[in-house]
Design a protein around this motif. Sequence first.
Motif, mmCIF file in Angstrom:
data_model
loop_
_atom_site.group_PDB
_atom_site.id
_atom_site.type_symbol
_atom_site.label_atom_id
_atom_site.label_comp_id
_atom_site.label_asym_id
_atom_site.label_seq_id
_atom_site.Cartn_x
_atom_site.Cartn_y
_atom_site.Cartn_z
ATOM 1 N N PHE A 78 35.621 49.197 35.001
ATOM 2 C CA PHE A 78 36.345 49.228 33.731
ATOM 3 C C PHE A 78 37.465 50.267 33.728
ATOM 4 O O PHE A 78 38.411 50.158 32.942
ATOM 5 C CB PHE A 78 35.375 49.502 32.579
ATOM 6 C CG PHE A 78 34.741 48.254 32.029
ATOM 7 C CD1 PHE A 78 35.409 47.459 31.108
ATOM 8 C CD2 PHE A 78 33.482 47.864 32.450
ATOM 9 C CE1 PHE A 78 34.834 46.296 30.614
ATOM 10 C CE2 PHE A 78 32.895 46.707 31.958
ATOM 11 C CZ PHE A 78 33.568 45.910 31.036
ATOM 12 N N THR A 79 37.354 51.285 34.583
ATOM 13 C CA THR A 79 38.397 52.320 34.622
ATOM 14 C C THR A 79 39.301 52.176 35.844
ATOM 15 O O THR A 79 40.103 53.066 36.121
ATOM 16 C CB THR A 79 37.754 53.719 34.631
ATOM 17 O OG1 THR A 79 36.889 53.850 35.775
ATOM 18 C CG2 THR A 79 36.957 53.961 33.357
ATOM 19 N N ALA A 80 39.187 51.065 36.574
ATOM 20 C CA ALA A 80 39.964 50.874 37.811
ATOM 21 C C ALA A 80 41.418 50.535 37.558
ATOM 22 O O ALA A 80 42.225 50.590 38.488
ATOM 23 C CB ALA A 80 39.323 49.792 38.665
ATOM 24 N N ASP A 81 41.732 50.159 36.345
ATOM 25 C CA ASP A 81 43.109 49.803 35.987
ATOM 26 C C ASP A 81 43.666 48.722 36.921
ATOM 27 O O ASP A 81 44.820 48.767 37.352
ATOM 28 C CB ASP A 81 43.999 51.050 36.016
ATOM 29 C CG ASP A 81 45.343 50.824 35.320
ATOM 30 O OD1 ASP A 81 45.397 49.964 34.423
ATOM 31 O OD2 ASP A 81 46.322 51.493 35.696
ATOM 32 N N GLY A 82 42.789 47.779 37.271
ATOM 33 C CA GLY A 82 43.217 46.649 38.091
ATOM 34 C C GLY A 82 43.327 46.917 39.571
ATOM 35 O O GLY A 82 43.770 46.047 40.320
ATOM 36 N N ASP A 83 42.924 48.110 40.030
ATOM 37 C CA ASP A 83 42.986 48.442 41.462
ATOM 38 C C ASP A 83 41.948 47.605 42.206
ATOM 39 O O ASP A 83 40.739 47.820 42.087
ATOM 40 C CB ASP A 83 42.719 49.931 41.666
ATOM 41 C CG ASP A 83 42.963 50.383 43.099
ATOM 42 O OD1 ASP A 83 42.661 49.616 44.023
ATOM 43 O OD2 ASP A 83 43.441 51.526 43.297
#
Length: 212
Positions: free
Chosen positions: A49-54
């Motif tokens: 959820f905190t990967a920001d799309g990585d």
Amino acid sequence: MAAVGLLFVGAVLFINGAMLLGWVDGRSAAPINFFVGALQIITPTYLIFTADGDANVILSAAGLYLFAFTYLYVGLNLSFDLDSTGLGYFCLFVFVSALVYSGLNFTLLGDAGFGVIWLHWAFLWLLFFLVLGLKRDALGRYTGAVCAIQGWITAWVPAFLLLTDRYSAVVTLLAVVLAVAGPVVYGALWVRMRRAPAPPAPAVPQERPVPA
């Protein structure tokens, strides 16, 4: 955050190995499987959820669920005395996935250390499949010994290296040591346990003759 989860993976692997070796009662090992299984659900969920799309972060985090579901499955089996076949075949799924993760760490992620570590885990989950899925009970103690050892060398050690920010400096050395030591240690352990004398059969009480 993933390093914290890895530290406790070391704990549960050691406890489960001790259980297979007969040192720890099965029901008493259930709680640590639930604790670590829950942690390994929370950790990757947070990371995703905190990967920001990585995509690489998501890929690495997704692999943690393989451990989470294994430990939760083990906890349920131990608590409710379930047949081990379902868990065993899930371990086959984890074995194949671990091989893929190993290859991805060597190539896409550029992490030779975890490339080798995933190979260790693939070997362990293959043993779990043989013992739990195919009921190869003769491999139980050997699997327990491998599991207990892996708790230290594939989880506890790299977790502390990550937590102390030393992993990057020693990743190549770690990969080489684990790549060489793994086959040697597991092979020697197999030979030793195969040669170990079987435990004595329990004494069978003799029936007393009935007086005529």
